[in-house]
Design an enzyme around this catalytic site. Structure first.
Site, PDB file in Angstrom:
ATOM      1  N   HIS A 227       1.278  -0.911  -0.049  1.00 24.57           N
ATOM      2  CA  HIS A 227      -0.041  -0.035  -0.148  1.00 24.57           C
ATOM      3  C   HIS A 227       0.876   1.069   0.068  1.00 24.57           C
ATOM      4  O   HIS A 227       1.235   1.444  -0.625  1.00 24.57           O
ATOM      5  CB  HIS A 227      -0.635  -0.112   1.662  1.00 24.57           C
ATOM      6  N   HIS A 268      -2.519  -1.273 -10.393  1.00 26.02           N
ATOM      7  CA  HIS A 268      -3.251  -0.906  -9.437  1.00 26.02           C
ATOM      8  C   HIS A 268      -5.057  -1.319  -9.022  1.00 26.02           C
ATOM      9  O   HIS A 268      -4.941  -2.634 -10.371  1.00 26.02           O
ATOM     10  CB  HIS A 268      -4.081   0.333  -9.690  1.00 26.02           C
ATOM     11  N   ASP A 323       2.655   6.398  -7.382  1.00 23.01           N
ATOM     12  CA  ASP A 323       3.492   5.750  -6.562  1.00 23.01           C
ATOM     13  C   ASP A 323       5.100   6.621  -8.079  1.00 23.01           C
ATOM     14  O   ASP A 323       5.673   6.448  -7.035  1.00 23.01           O
ATOM     15  CB  ASP A 323       3.911   4.801  -5.406  1.00 23.01           C
TER      16      ASP A 323
HETATM   17  C1  MLT Z   1      -4.149   4.401  -2.459  1.00 18.66           C
HETATM   18  O1  MLT Z   1      -3.946   5.658  -2.825  1.00 18.66           O
HETATM   19  O2  MLT Z   1      -5.291   4.568  -1.584  1.00 18.66           O
HETATM   20  C2  MLT Z   1      -3.715   3.570  -3.512  1.00 18.66           C
HETATM   21  O3  MLT Z   1      -3.934   4.017  -5.020  1.00 18.66           O
HETATM   22  C3  MLT Z   1      -4.476   2.853  -3.544  1.00 18.66           C
HETATM   23  C4  MLT Z   1      -5.970   2.031  -3.588  1.00 18.66           C
HETATM   24  O4  MLT Z   1      -6.537   2.736  -3.814  1.00 18.66           O
HETATM   25  O5  MLT Z   1      -6.497   0.576  -3.377  1.00 18.66           O
END
Ligand code: MLT
Length: 387
Positions: A227, A268, A323
């Site tokens: 995460h 993702h 990221d």
């Molecule tokens: C987020 O910003 O929390 C990440 O992209 C992970 C997600 O959305 O599951």
């Protein structure tokens, strides 16, 4: 909600043990993640909001409407009036073991904030927490980096401006860092209701733990490398590539895939196109650090990694995520230690999680609040036996 009997999702055995992937479990009032378009906050695409006043976006997520000038000024003054951190908190942080990760420090600091300043009113604690987080995160940076004692807070400067002032990056360009972090802050605030940190924070709050304990739990979720900690690993991955030459990048990526390593910054769980948060950061990089070698490496990976990952038809999303490039921008702006990147993510995500917790506790189900989270696990090998 529309028809209460409408079937939203058919659960089969194949869905078990898949991390609740795609299960609808609730509703959110703050943001929506569209697989192709990415995240929008209360209907505004993140692209539209990326260069907005950060406090206006905080207001949006909490009040579901953008403020006018007068409302924004009043909101900023309100946040500034809440920004007092009990000195014990900084003292306690300074005694934490250096071996701990900055996220472990941050989770501890959230408990310290709760122990010294909670009101037990979710909305009050949400705004207090947002206002107090900059001082705590800046202290974590300074104490761990050996940059010197924490710098006195000036909350009237604004959330991000005060944070950069309190960071006091040695030899840093505060103006450039502020402009990057304002956008970084907005981009990371919220990402639907089902990401791990948000889900965990809301789940813990559903047991009526206070806002600070719920946030500490949420941030423990963000700490994991699958995460939020992926932003740290991602910059380290880009550093390891060692060259911005596309041929070298391709060789490195093919070797990583052959060795069953993750290609950090790509893919993702929900998105099926390039994450707009990545797109915005690539554009920003062209403005602030176009010639930086790591940025050029990350930029070239955007093409090479996608092309190579697409060769595997099992990969449903080969595209850059939030990221992919953020670390190279932070690094080029003077924040070179990637260990801190997840705390910066958390500093921002506190905004969305607090907003969603307040909604779940005080607004949803006609104000009754969401029930305590209690999902069902099917017991394996548990037929009745006798000794
Ligand atoms: C987020 O910003 O929390 C990440 O992209 C992970 C997600 O959305 O599951």
């Amino acid at each position: 909600m529309s028809d209460p009997n409408e079937v939203l999702f058919q659960v089969t055995n194949a869905h078990l043990n898949t991390g609740l992937r795609a299960f609808p479990v609730g509703t959110t009032r703050t943001s929506r993640v569209d697989p192709m378009e990415g995240v929008s906050y209360v209907g505004y695409s993140v692209k539209e909001l990326a260069y907005h006043d950060p406090e206006a976006v905080v207001y949006l997520l909490h009040n579901k409407v953008l403020p006018n000038d007068e409302q924004l000024a009043a909101f900023k003054a309100d946040l500034a009036s809440r920004a007092t951190v009990d000195p014990q908190v900084i003292d306690l942080i300074s005694q934490l073991p250096r071996e701990g990760h900055p996220m472990e420090w941050f989770c501890s600091a959230l408990f310290f904030l709760g122990m010294t300043g909670k009101t037990n009113d979710f909305r009050e604690d949400a705004l207090n927490l947002i206002a107090r987080t900059p001082e705590v995160v800046a202290a974590i940076f300074r104490l761990r980096s050996g940059w010197g004692d924490p710098i006195a807070s000036k909350p009237e400067l604004g959330l991000v401006e005060n944070f950069v002032h309190m960071l006091g990056v040695p030899g840093g360009d505060n103006k450039a860092l502020t402009s990057l972090l304002r956008t970084f802050y907005v981009l990371h605030m919220d990402h639907g209701g089902g990401n791990l940190s948000t889900f965990t924070g809301k789940a813990v709050a559903s047991g009526l733990a206070d806002m600070y304990a719920s946030m500490a739990a949420g941030m423990a979720g963000l700490y994991g490398p699958r995460h939020g900690r992926a932003n740290q690993d991602c910059l380290n991955f880009v550093r390891k590539v060692g060259s911005s030459d596309p041929a070298q990048i391709e060789k490195f990526i093919r070797e990583a895939i052959a060795n069953k390593q993750l290609i950090y910054g790509f893919g993702h769980a929900v998105l099926r196109a390039e994450d707009p948060r990545a797109t915005i950061q690539y554009e920003l990089g062209e403005e602030i650090c176009a010639d930086d070698q790591l940025f050029r490496t990350a930029k070239n990976m955007r093409e090479v990694a996608v092309r190579v990952l697409k060769e595997n038809p099992k990969i449903s999303n080969p595209y850059p995520n939030v990221d992919a490039v953020s670390g190279t921008l932070l690094n080029a702006s003077g924040l070179t230690d990637s260990d801190f990147y997840t705390v910066l993510f958390g500093f921002s995500r506190v905004v969305g999680i607090t907003a969603q917790i307040v909604d779940e506790r005080t607004k949803l189900r006609n104000g009754k609040g969401v029930a305590i989270y209690r999902c069902k696990f099917i017991a394996e090998n548990q037929e009745p036996k006798s000794l």
